[in-house]
Scaffold this active site. Structure first.
Site, short mmCIF file in Angstrom:
data_model
loop_
_atom_site.label_atom_id
_atom_site.label_comp_id
_atom_site.label_asym_id
_atom_site.label_seq_id
_atom_site.Cartn_x
_atom_site.Cartn_y
_atom_site.Cartn_z
CD GLU A 197 7.96 -2.58 -5.39
OE1 GLU A 197 8.00 -2.08 -4.25
OE2 GLU A 197 7.10 -2.27 -6.24
N GLY A 216 0.83 -1.21 0.00
CA GLY A 216 0.00 0.00 0.00
C GLY A 216 0.86 1.25 0.00
CD GLU A 219 9.29 8.71 -17.88
OE1 GLU A 219 8.84 7.89 -17.06
OE2 GLU A 219 9.06 8.64 -19.09
CB SER A 277 0.46 3.86 -5.65
OG SER A 277 1.69 3.38 -6.11
C1 LIG Z 1 0.95 -3.56 -12.92
C2 LIG Z 1 1.11 -2.55 -11.81
C3 LIG Z 1 1.08 -2.99 -10.50
C4 LIG Z 1 1.18 -2.05 -9.45
N1 LIG Z 1 1.11 -2.51 -8.16
C5 LIG Z 1 1.20 -1.63 -7.15
C6 LIG Z 1 1.06 -2.09 -5.80
O1 LIG Z 1 0.86 -3.27 -5.53
N2 LIG Z 1 1.15 -1.18 -4.80
C7 LIG Z 1 1.36 0.15 -5.04
O2 LIG Z 1 1.48 0.90 -4.07
N3 LIG Z 1 1.47 0.63 -6.32
C8 LIG Z 1 1.38 -0.24 -7.36
N4 LIG Z 1 1.47 0.22 -8.67
C9 LIG Z 1 1.54 1.66 -8.91
C10 LIG Z 1 2.89 2.15 -9.42
O3 LIG Z 1 3.86 2.08 -8.41
C11 LIG Z 1 2.67 3.58 -9.92
O4 LIG Z 1 1.85 3.49 -11.08
C12 LIG Z 1 3.96 4.29 -10.27
O5 LIG Z 1 4.73 4.53 -9.12
C13 LIG Z 1 3.69 5.63 -10.99
O6 LIG Z 1 2.81 6.42 -10.26
P1 LIG Z 1 1.50 7.04 -10.94
O7 LIG Z 1 0.75 5.94 -11.62
O8 LIG Z 1 0.78 7.82 -9.89
O9 LIG Z 1 2.03 8.01 -12.07
P2 LIG Z 1 2.59 9.53 -11.87
O10 LIG Z 1 3.51 9.58 -10.71
O11 LIG Z 1 1.40 10.46 -11.85
O12 LIG Z 1 3.39 9.70 -13.20
C14 LIG Z 1 2.77 9.97 -14.46
C15 LIG Z 1 3.87 10.20 -15.50
O13 LIG Z 1 4.66 11.35 -15.13
C16 LIG Z 1 6.04 11.00 -15.04
N5 LIG Z 1 6.66 11.73 -13.92
C17 LIG Z 1 6.18 11.87 -12.67
N6 LIG Z 1 7.05 12.58 -11.90
C18 LIG Z 1 8.11 12.87 -12.69
C19 LIG Z 1 9.34 13.57 -12.48
N7 LIG Z 1 9.65 14.08 -11.29
N8 LIG Z 1 10.20 13.68 -13.52
C20 LIG Z 1 9.90 13.14 -14.74
N9 LIG Z 1 8.75 12.47 -15.00
C21 LIG Z 1 7.87 12.34 -14.00
C22 LIG Z 1 6.06 9.51 -14.76
O14 LIG Z 1 7.29 8.93 -15.17
C23 LIG Z 1 4.87 9.02 -15.57
O15 LIG Z 1 5.24 8.82 -16.91
C24 LIG Z 1 1.34 -0.67 -9.74
C25 LIG Z 1 1.38 -0.24 -11.07
C26 LIG Z 1 1.25 -1.15 -12.10
C27 LIG Z 1 1.27 -0.64 -13.52
#
Ligand SMILES: Cc1cc2nc3c(=O)[nH]c(=O)nc-3n(C[C@H](O)[C@H](O)[C@H](O)COP(=O)(O)OP(=O)(O)OC[C@H]3O[C@@H](n4cnc5c(N)ncnc54)[C@H](O)[C@@H]3O)c2cc1C
Length: 369
Positions: free
Chosen positions: A234, A115, A356, A117
């Site tokens: 991880e 937990g 990124e 994100s």
């Molecule tokens: C199959 C899968 C399983 C997952 N399982 C889990 C889980 O079990 N538990 C959990 O907690 N999370 C989980 N996640 C979530 C995952 O960790 C997040 O999707 C990831 O950390 C990105 O966060 P976000 O989706 O909020 O995207 P954002 O952080 O909103 O990013 C959106 C885009 O902006 C870019 N970006 C953001 N900040 C910057 C920066 N500072 N510089 C340059 N580019 C930037 C990112 O690279 C991305 O392309 C899972 C995701 C997937 C796809």
């Protein structure tokens, strides 16, 4: 050990008839398979013997996980618990937590989710809005977690929450981790589907969930340091490069079946040689973890390169035969695995930290920012 694991997988698949899948560590949840692995002594390999584990090295674990992933075996149920919860509890857990969870993780009977994100906090993890408020005998935790893989099946999850007021100049302070069981009063689990239609993730809403003091992981306020070391486990494993290996095998089989229908042998060879370099990088991280060396920076490099590689496998497989269309419900392996690969590809570079963000980690490690 490798030969033994390989033979076990062969016999187990023949006896129980499971299908190989792309991304089996995400998508193939099979508690009975996890228990059979536990019976073999191949879960909890790095957990100390006094807590029911096997006290072996990260390199031993690497061999087992590599064979399982390459075979596309149904490993999702125990994956998070064995990969990062076991090592994190061993390092930070109190006696109660270790005794409650580690033996069951090693037997393949206890499954965890993560937990971290939230709707407004993915890459910027320090922005978590989930709050832990101290009450008599423990904490009350409220907030919303999202993309929580396997929360609808798992027994418990690690929750990152803010437990001290935000200091905008030191945002990484004042965060804590809690071990929360997923059937606790105040938890609601709502499904989110993958592109394949499979129920894999969830939104998990916590409404004033009571967590006893004995279920704080490590020390209150130290959540950031703990989460960062957990991310080393991880990000570094072979699942960051081997998720599409069953598709490579089927691509090679398909090429053998119709030797005149393609001219992509060179592309396949290039994929295999990239894989061999990535394996060496990834295995060397398991070596670092075995001797307790920090691996966060190297893990970021491997995850970035490894997940690009996984996507290249899908691209080559998708462009090799003009007449082999992806089909998720096909009874033939190649079209089915190709469809799984295409539909899972967007997640490769997102989960566990986006490319990124990883490149930012690498740049910081090189002193460039
Ligand atoms: C199959 C899968 C399983 C997952 N399982 C889990 C889980 O079990 N538990 C959990 O907690 N999370 C989980 N996640 C979530 C995952 O960790 C997040 O999707 C990831 O950390 C990105 O966060 P976000 O989706 O909020 O995207 P954002 O952080 O909103 O990013 C959106 C885009 O902006 C870019 N970006 C953001 N900040 C910057 C920066 N500072 N510089 C340059 N580019 C930037 C990112 O690279 C991305 O392309 C899972 C995701 C997937 C796809």
């Amino acid at each position: 050990m490798r030969a033994e694991v390989r033979e076990f997988i062969r016999q187990d698949q023949a006896e129980f008839g499971w299908q190989a899948h792309v991304d089996s560590w995400i998508a193939s949840w099979d508690p009975a398979f996890s228990r059979r692995l536990g019976d073999q002594g191949w879960l909890g390999l790095t957990i100390p013997k006094k807590f029911g584990g096997h006290g072996r090295s990260h390199l031993d674990r690497y061999v087992v996980t590599e064979e399982l992933l390459a075979a596309g075996a149904p490993v999702a149920a125990h994956w998070v618990a064995d990969r990062q919860v076991g090592p994190a509890l061993t390092k930070y857990g109190n006696r109660y937590q270790c005794e409650r969870y580690l033996p069951a993780i090693s037997r393949g009977e206890c499954y965890f989710a993560i937990g971290m994100s939230e709707p407004e906090s993915g890459s910027d993890l320090a922005n978590v809005q989930t709050r832990g408020v101290q009450v008599d005998g423990g904490w009350e935790v409220s907030g919303t977690k999202v993309w929580t893989s396997g929360a609808h099946h798992a027994h418990a999850f690690f929750v990152l929450a803010r437990t001290e007021p935000l200091d905008t100049t030191k945002r990484h302070r004042g965060l804590s981790q809690f071990v929360i069981e997923l059937d606790a009063p105040g938890i609601e689990i709502r499904p989110i589907r993958l592109l394949t239609g499979q129920h894999h993730f969830n939104e998990v809403v916590l409404d004033r969930v009571f967590v006893g003091d004995d279920m704080v992981l490590g020390h209150p306020g130290q959540g950031w340091a703990q989460v960062t070391s957990e991310l080393g486990f991880e990000r570094s494993g072979p699942e960051r490069l081997l998720s599409t290996t069953p598709l490579i095998d089927e691509l090679a089989n398909e090429m053998r079946r119709r030797p005149n229908a393609h001219d992509s042998t060179a592309e396949l060879g290039a994929l295999i040689s990239r894989l061999s370099t990535l394996r060496q990088l990834s295995a060397s991280i398991a070596g670092c973890l075995s001797v307790g060396e920090p691996a966060d920076l190297a893990a970021a490099v491997v995850k970035d390169l490894g997940t690009q590689y996984e996507a290249s496998v899908v691209e080559v497989a998708a462009t090799t035969f003009d007449d082999a269309l992806p089909d998720i419900s096909s009874d033939k392996d190649f079209p089915r695995l190709l469809a799984e690969g295409i539909l899972h590809t967007p997640g490769f570079t997102l989960r566990g930290g986006t490319s990124e963000i990883l490149r930012g980690v690498v740049a910081r490690g090189m002193g460039l920012r």
